[in-house]
Design a protein around this motif. Structure first.
Motif, PDB file in Angstrom:
ATOM      1  N   GLU A  81     -13.110   2.157  -6.933  1.00  0.00           N
ATOM      2  CA  GLU A  81     -13.244   1.339  -8.128  1.00  0.00           C
ATOM      3  C   GLU A  81     -13.325   2.273  -9.328  1.00  0.00           C
ATOM      4  O   GLU A  81     -14.274   3.050  -9.467  1.00  0.00           O
ATOM      5  CB  GLU A  81     -14.492   0.455  -8.036  1.00  0.00           C
ATOM      6  N   ARG A 121       2.193   1.742  -3.481  1.00  0.00           N
ATOM      7  CA  ARG A 121       1.136   2.205  -4.381  1.00  0.00           C
ATOM      8  C   ARG A 121       0.843   3.693  -4.176  1.00  0.00           C
ATOM      9  O   ARG A 121       0.624   4.428  -5.147  1.00  0.00           O
ATOM     10  CB  ARG A 121      -0.142   1.385  -4.172  1.00  0.00           C
ATOM     11  N   ASP A 156      -6.993   2.544  -2.951  1.00  0.00           N
ATOM     12  CA  ASP A 156      -7.397   1.152  -2.745  1.00  0.00           C
ATOM     13  C   ASP A 156      -8.909   0.968  -2.687  1.00  0.00           C
ATOM     14  O   ASP A 156      -9.436  -0.028  -3.173  1.00  0.00           O
ATOM     15  CB  ASP A 156      -6.770   0.608  -1.457  1.00  0.00           C
ATOM     16  N   ASP A 157      -9.610   1.915  -2.059  1.00  0.00           N
ATOM     17  CA  ASP A 157     -11.042   1.738  -1.868  1.00  0.00           C
ATOM     18  C   ASP A 157     -11.870   2.427  -2.955  1.00  0.00           C
ATOM     19  O   ASP A 157     -13.070   2.648  -2.784  1.00  0.00           O
ATOM     20  CB  ASP A 157     -11.470   2.254  -0.494  1.00  0.00           C
ATOM     21  N   ARG A 169       0.837  -1.213   0.000  1.00  0.00           N
ATOM     22  CA  ARG A 169       0.000   0.000   0.000  1.00  0.00           C
ATOM     23  C   ARG A 169       0.866   1.255   0.000  1.00  0.00           C
ATOM     24  O   ARG A 169       0.551   2.237  -0.685  1.00  0.00           O
ATOM     25  CB  ARG A 169      -0.921  -0.003   1.217  1.00  0.00           C
TER      26      ARG A 169
END
Length: 314
Positions: free
Chosen positions: A224, A213, A221-222, A210
């Motif tokens: 879409e 990234r 990450d959360d 993480r």
């Protein structure tokens, strides 16, 4: 046409600051430095290399806490001409450094455990265990302090893991020392050290992806990406979108850039469209910084959707 605005008035925002003050962090650094000095003195007086080695471990805790504190200070600085997005990313850099050193410590513990098992070293009496007990108390106090800011800050979580690993090491010294002194069970030292090392390595590796990234400008990450695409294309007045970029500014702030092909070529209509886009996208996806550029069918590039940071603008 484009809408670019820098965050000239925004510094880094640390969601853990309401739980952990700078004074508490400085206190944690201070007690770890004092413990380091006490262990060095105790190691010289008792002739215990183990105490001096543990002192160096505690010094690494103080250094990790100091780095975390420094990164928090830097992260609060407002944006300027060189860092137009602000300095919040500095906390992610500090987390990467602390996680890297944590992994090095974990692998070092594995090597040290194997070496000690191959060539067992006598425990220098109950004095070493007593000092390890004092170290454990300070490690627990420090871990309690840093845990308050670790929930919402990857920077503080990395520093917290340093303290947890040191606390576990102190427990290992006490348990292994007692069992070795009473029953000569030298294998206990190996087993406990391997368990501690495995925990440290596992925690470090779990946070590392993480952190990397975040530094590489990945889509949060959360989030879409397809949901953002669908939301944008569903807005009345949007014909199509191209060149979509979503990335993090530090750990908690997000940015978006997109080329929009509007249904109408009027500047006034596009300004209204931008307001609609900002309202819907910011409320649903918690995106703070948005750059929306009009792209007419006559001059629009081939459709492309890419994920990139500020340095990867298309």
């Amino acid at each position: 046409m484009s809408n670019h605005h820098t965050h000239g008035g925004h510094g880094g925002h640390n969601h853990g600051e309401e739980n952990l003050s700078d004074h508490q962090l400085i206190f944690a650094v201070a007690i770890n430095v004092l413990l380091t000095l006490a262990q060095i003195v105790g190691g010289i007086v008792s002739g215990s290399l183990a105490l001096i080695a543990d002192a160096l471990h505690n010094f690494s805790d103080a250094a990790s806490l100091g780095l975390a504190w420094f990164a928090r200070r830097i992260g609060r600085r407002p944006a300027d001409r060189r860092m137009t997005f602000g300095y919040a990313q500095g906390e992610v850099v500090a987390a990467l450094i602390n996680l890297t050193t944590l992994l090095i410590i974990g692998f070092y513990l594995l090597v040290e455990a194997i070496n000690r098992f191959a060539d067992p070293q006598p425990i220098e009496g109950w004095t070493v265990i007593a000092v390890a007990g004092v170290a454990l108390v300070i490690d627990l106090v420090t871990a309690f302090i840093t845990h308050r800011g670790a929930k919402d800050s990857i920077n503080m979580k990395a520093a917290f893991l340093h303290n947890v690993s040191d606390a576990m090491a102190s427990v290992g010294v006490i348990v292994a020392g007692v069992l070795i002194l009473l029953y000569d069970l030298y294998v206990v030292d190996l087993v406990i050290t391997v368990i501690i090392a495995a925990y440290v390595i596992w925690q470090g590796l779990s946070l590392m992806p993480r952190t990397v990234r975040l530094l590489m400008g990945a889509v949060p990450d959360d989030v879409e990406l397809q949901e953002i695409i669908d939301e944008l294309e569903a807005i009345d007045g949007v014909e199509s979108i191209h060149h979509l970029h979503v990335w993090n500014l530090g750990e908690h702030r997000r940015a978006l850039e997109v080329h929009i092909m509007p249904s109408h070529s009027s500047l006034e209509r596009f300004e209204d469209l931008k307001r609609s886009v900002r309202l819907r996208v910011s409320s649903r996806f918690d995106i703070e910084h948005m750059t929306l550029e009009a792209c007419l069918a006559t001059n629009c590039d081939e459709a492309l959707i890419a994920q990139a940071g500020p340095s990867g603008r298309v």
